[in-house]
Design an enzyme around this catalytic site. Structure first.
Site, PDB file in Angstrom:
ATOM      1  N   ASP A 166       0.847  -1.191   0.000  1.00  0.00           N
ATOM      2  CA  ASP A 166       0.000   0.000   0.000  1.00  0.00           C
ATOM      3  C   ASP A 166       0.886   1.246   0.000  1.00  0.00           C
ATOM      4  O   ASP A 166       1.789   1.365   0.829  1.00  0.00           O
ATOM      5  CB  ASP A 166      -0.923  -0.002   1.226  1.00  0.00           C
ATOM      6  CG  ASP A 166      -2.079   0.974   1.066  1.00  0.00           C
ATOM      7  OD1 ASP A 166      -2.418   1.323  -0.089  1.00  0.00           O
ATOM      8  OD2 ASP A 166      -2.646   1.397   2.089  1.00  0.00           O
ATOM      9  N   HIS A 183      -3.664  13.990   1.083  1.00  0.00           N
ATOM     10  CA  HIS A 183      -3.840  13.129   2.253  1.00  0.00           C
ATOM     11  C   HIS A 183      -2.609  13.229   3.158  1.00  0.00           C
ATOM     12  O   HIS A 183      -2.730  13.399   4.374  1.00  0.00           O
ATOM     13  CB  HIS A 183      -4.052  11.690   1.785  1.00  0.00           C
ATOM     14  CG  HIS A 183      -4.121  10.665   2.883  1.00  0.00           C
ATOM     15  ND1 HIS A 183      -5.162  10.622   3.790  1.00  0.00           N
ATOM     16  CD2 HIS A 183      -3.275   9.658   3.232  1.00  0.00           C
ATOM     17  CE1 HIS A 183      -4.955   9.617   4.635  1.00  0.00           C
ATOM     18  NE2 HIS A 183      -3.816   9.022   4.319  1.00  0.00           N
ATOM     19  N   GLU A 233     -10.338   4.040   4.184  1.00  0.00           N
ATOM     20  CA  GLU A 233      -9.531   4.857   3.275  1.00  0.00           C
ATOM     21  C   GLU A 233      -9.925   4.512   1.847  1.00  0.00           C
ATOM     22  O   GLU A 233      -9.883   3.346   1.450  1.00  0.00           O
ATOM     23  CB  GLU A 233      -8.025   4.607   3.478  1.00  0.00           C
ATOM     24  CG  GLU A 233      -7.515   5.089   4.826  1.00  0.00           C
ATOM     25  CD  GLU A 233      -5.993   5.024   4.948  1.00  0.00           C
ATOM     26  OE1 GLU A 233      -5.376   4.187   4.270  1.00  0.00           O
ATOM     27  OE2 GLU A 233      -5.438   5.827   5.723  1.00  0.00           O
ATOM     28  N   GLU A 269      -9.236   4.174  -1.879  1.00  0.00           N
ATOM     29  CA  GLU A 269      -8.036   4.027  -2.697  1.00  0.00           C
ATOM     30  C   GLU A 269      -8.385   3.349  -4.018  1.00  0.00           C
ATOM     31  O   GLU A 269      -9.453   2.757  -4.171  1.00  0.00           O
ATOM     32  CB  GLU A 269      -6.989   3.149  -1.966  1.00  0.00           C
ATOM     33  CG  GLU A 269      -6.677   3.629  -0.555  1.00  0.00           C
ATOM     34  CD  GLU A 269      -5.437   2.981   0.042  1.00  0.00           C
ATOM     35  OE1 GLU A 269      -4.683   2.331  -0.713  1.00  0.00           O
ATOM     36  OE2 GLU A 269      -5.235   3.141   1.266  1.00  0.00           O
ATOM     37  N   ASP A 324      -8.880   0.523   2.476  1.00  0.00           N
ATOM     38  CA  ASP A 324      -7.858   0.124   3.453  1.00  0.00           C
ATOM     39  C   ASP A 324      -8.364   0.497   4.846  1.00  0.00           C
ATOM     40  O   ASP A 324      -8.067   1.559   5.377  1.00  0.00           O
ATOM     41  CB  ASP A 324      -6.552   0.855   3.121  1.00  0.00           C
ATOM     42  CG  ASP A 324      -5.466   0.593   4.153  1.00  0.00           C
ATOM     43  OD1 ASP A 324      -5.509  -0.464   4.794  1.00  0.00           O
ATOM     44  OD2 ASP A 324      -4.576   1.457   4.298  1.00  0.00           O
ATOM     45  N   ARG A 373      -7.067   3.669  13.743  1.00  0.00           N
ATOM     46  CA  ARG A 373      -6.204   4.833  13.968  1.00  0.00           C
ATOM     47  C   ARG A 373      -5.558   4.852  15.347  1.00  0.00           C
ATOM     48  O   ARG A 373      -4.433   5.341  15.511  1.00  0.00           O
ATOM     49  CB  ARG A 373      -7.027   6.124  13.785  1.00  0.00           C
ATOM     50  CG  ARG A 373      -7.637   6.306  12.415  1.00  0.00           C
ATOM     51  CD  ARG A 373      -6.602   6.293  11.319  1.00  0.00           C
ATOM     52  NE  ARG A 373      -7.206   6.608  10.017  1.00  0.00           N
ATOM     53  CZ  ARG A 373      -6.568   6.456   8.866  1.00  0.00           C
ATOM     54  NH1 ARG A 373      -5.314   6.004   8.850  1.00  0.00           N
ATOM     55  NH2 ARG A 373      -7.168   6.747   7.736  1.00  0.00           N
ATOM     56  N   GLN A 413      -2.833   2.355  15.245  1.00  0.00           N
ATOM     57  CA  GLN A 413      -1.787   2.892  14.362  1.00  0.00           C
ATOM     58  C   GLN A 413      -0.916   3.928  15.077  1.00  0.00           C
ATOM     59  O   GLN A 413       0.312   3.914  14.968  1.00  0.00           O
ATOM     60  CB  GLN A 413      -2.462   3.517  13.133  1.00  0.00           C
ATOM     61  CG  GLN A 413      -1.495   4.028  12.069  1.00  0.00           C
ATOM     62  CD  GLN A 413      -2.247   4.634  10.868  1.00  0.00           C
ATOM     63  OE1 GLN A 413      -3.478   4.639  10.822  1.00  0.00           O
ATOM     64  NE2 GLN A 413      -1.494   5.137   9.903  1.00  0.00           N
ATOM     65  N   LYS A 428      -3.445  -2.064  10.103  1.00  0.00           N
ATOM     66  CA  LYS A 428      -3.820  -2.014   8.688  1.00  0.00           C
ATOM     67  C   LYS A 428      -4.065  -3.386   8.081  1.00  0.00           C
ATOM     68  O   LYS A 428      -4.481  -3.467   6.935  1.00  0.00           O
ATOM     69  CB  LYS A 428      -2.680  -1.347   7.899  1.00  0.00           C
ATOM     70  CG  LYS A 428      -2.449   0.120   8.225  1.00  0.00           C
ATOM     71  CD  LYS A 428      -3.426   0.985   7.474  1.00  0.00           C
ATOM     72  CE  LYS A 428      -2.988   2.446   7.481  1.00  0.00           C
ATOM     73  NZ  LYS A 428      -3.904   3.259   6.668  1.00  0.00           N
ATOM     74  N   THR A 466      -8.718  -5.790   4.318  1.00  0.00           N
ATOM     75  CA  THR A 466      -8.671  -4.817   3.229  1.00  0.00           C
ATOM     76  C   THR A 466      -9.689  -5.281   2.200  1.00  0.00           C
ATOM     77  O   THR A 466      -9.667  -6.446   1.792  1.00  0.00           O
ATOM     78  CB  THR A 466      -7.266  -4.774   2.588  1.00  0.00           C
ATOM     79  OG1 THR A 466      -6.302  -4.491   3.609  1.00  0.00           O
ATOM     80  CG2 THR A 466      -7.187  -3.719   1.498  1.00  0.00           C
ATOM     81  N   GLU A 518      -9.133  12.503   8.227  1.00  0.00           N
ATOM     82  CA  GLU A 518      -9.087  13.849   7.652  1.00  0.00           C
ATOM     83  C   GLU A 518     -10.393  14.604   7.890  1.00  0.00           C
ATOM     84  O   GLU A 518     -10.381  15.764   8.285  1.00  0.00           O
ATOM     85  CB  GLU A 518      -8.840  13.775   6.143  1.00  0.00           C
ATOM     86  CG  GLU A 518      -7.451  13.346   5.736  1.00  0.00           C
ATOM     87  CD  GLU A 518      -7.322  13.325   4.215  1.00  0.00           C
ATOM     88  OE1 GLU A 518      -7.465  14.385   3.589  1.00  0.00           O
ATOM     89  OE2 GLU A 518      -7.092  12.232   3.656  1.00  0.00           O
TER      90      GLU A 518
HETATM   91 CA    CA Z   1      -3.851   3.181   2.972  1.00  0.00          CA
END
Ligand code: CA
Length: 447
Positions: free
Chosen positions: A144, A151, A216, A218, A250, A254, A257, A270, A274, A391
């Site tokens: 990834d 971002h 996320e 993507e 994804d 958080r 993370q 992560k 997925t 975000e």
């Molecule tokens: Ca990602």
């Protein structure tokens, strides 16, 4: 030699198919698209390769057995009778192009091949809603990236207000090695992960359900062909290694993370699941929707020679629009429609897919058929183009208010995230990617 940068008769917006649903205004899968995927008939164990047309799936195994694919090389016919797209991906883009061109003629209303195929209609096509749509390839490796500078800047500002963009960002595509074992197809369950977190600076860490679950938006880059270990992929040839694009979510924990990511990057935050969309839109279908790479400011670092190519600058980008929507459990019960959280564009990516592939192989790393690369969250410069909750809510500081009164900082159990993608351009048929969706399930308590 065929000029692959120019649309051909498979992109003609005037094409007519004998498959009525291919002409629905809302379909993602008109005759001009023909994405590849893997599906399973109800009650069958063995997956098959299929091609989406309208609300139907074209069954490649059936077509091959009936001799309808005799117009392609025997090795290609064998690949189309496999249990995933790896065989076709091993052969490469030229063979996929030949299949797409042949199937286009077979699904047209005005061709000899179309008239012949139509007589097999009841077995050649199967309604998409009656089959299971699977992960399109057996994924050997998954990487990834972090290719959206919008971002990277916003996320960086949350964690390092004085220094949002790290100095390497504009020089080198940033990525991490993900986990192929936890890739699931759209609709697969998303179990809230357990993990180690630390809140505040004084308390020690604890182990429990993730409290800051995020998504996320993507693009999935599906790799074809293979470079031997030790052999790089020159940027000028990198797109030969890109079979097509899909959607990818994804899912990200958080809070896990934030505690685990230094110094080696994301790990368990992560790799719990997925989600990918089942249909791979080929680079050939995307020909009309190519756009220039992002033009960098004169004072910014320019790509090093191994990441720089005239053609990539001219048309290395993809004009793909991406929406993320949220449907909470309450909304589902009330019959409310999903609420759109963001709309962003892949053309805003700082690094092109060709640059990501060339960089990935630049040290001699083998990329194999069916390998999966994520672009990283595709956000844009505007507030409505923030393609994850981290975000959107500024790490939970600005909750999102939904139209019916619910509020979210991060995802709640029962929330469904729906990612959609499509391409539009005047003079061409709109093509879409289908959906990439998943519902958050409660965590398994620690046992
Ligand atoms: Ca990602």
């Amino acid at each position: 030699m065929v000029d692959l940068t120019r649309p051909d008769d498979t992109h003609d917006p005037a094409l007519r198919s004998w498959v009525e649903s291919a002409h629905d205004a809302a379909t993602d899968f008109p005759l001009q698209n023909l994405p590849f995927g893997t599906f399973r008939h109800e009650g069958e164990a063995q997956p098959r390769v299929g091609i989406a047309i309208g609300d139907q799936v074209f069954d490649c195994l059936f077509a091959a057995r009936e001799g309808l694919l005799d117009g392609v090389d025997p090795s290609v016919r064998d690949a189309l009778q496999g249990r995933a797209l790896n065989g076709l991906m091993a052969l490469g883009r030229a063979d996929a192009r030949a299949v797409r061109a042949l199937v286009s003629r077979m699904l047209r209303a005005d061709t000899v091949e179309g008239a012949a195929a139509r007589t097999y209609r009841d077995r050649l096509l199967v309604p998409m809603t009656s089959v299971s749509l699977l992960v399109p390839a057996e994924v050997g490796d998954y990487t990834d990236f972090y290719a959206s500078i919008h971002h990277a800047r916003r996320v960086g500002a949350l964690f390092r207000p004085d220094n949002p963009l790290l100095p390497n960002y504009q020089w080198i595509p940033i990525g991490y090695h993900g986990r192929a074992s936890s890739i699931v197809a759209s609709g697969g369950a998303v179990r809230r992960p357990m993990g180690q977190t630390r809140t505040g600076n004084d308390a020690g860490p604890s182990f429990g359900p993730c409290a800051n679950l995020d998504y996320e938006v993507e693009l999935a880059l599906w790799v074809c062909g293979e470079n031997a270990i030790g052999e790089a992929v020159p940027i000028a040839r990198a797109e030969e290694r890109l079979f097509g694009l899909g959607l990818l979510n994804d899912w990200s924990a958080r809070d896990i993370q934030a505690w685990e990511y230094q110094p080696l990057g994301p790990f368990l935050s992560k790799n719990f699941v997925t989600t990918v969309s089942p249909w791979v839109v080929t680079l050939d279908a995307l020909t009309p929707f190519r756009v220039p790479a992002v033009v960098r400011d004169a004072g910014d670092p320019q790509p090093l020679p191994y990441l720089d190519d005239t053609n990539d600058r001219a048309r290395g980008g993809f004009g793909v629009m991406l929406d993320a929507s949220l449907l909470t459990a309450k909304m589902r019960v009330a019959g409310l429609p999903p609420h759109r959280l963001s709309r962003s564009e892949a053309k805003a990516l700082y690094w092109t897919p060709a640059q990501l592939i060339a960089h990935h192989a630049s040290n001699g790393c083998t990329l194999r058929p069916g390998d999966l690369l994520g672009t990283g969250t595709i956000s844009g410069p505007t507030d409505d183009a923030r393609a994850c909750l981290l975000e959107l809510t500024r790490r939970g500081a600005d909750p999102v208010e939904l139209p019916h009164g619910e509020v979210r900082t991060f995802l709640a159990d029962g929330d469904e995230v729906i990612v959609r993608g499509w391409c539009e351009r005047s003079g061409y048929a709109r093509i879409g990617f289908g959906e990439c969706r998943g519902v958050v399930q409660p965590a398994h308590p620690a046992g």
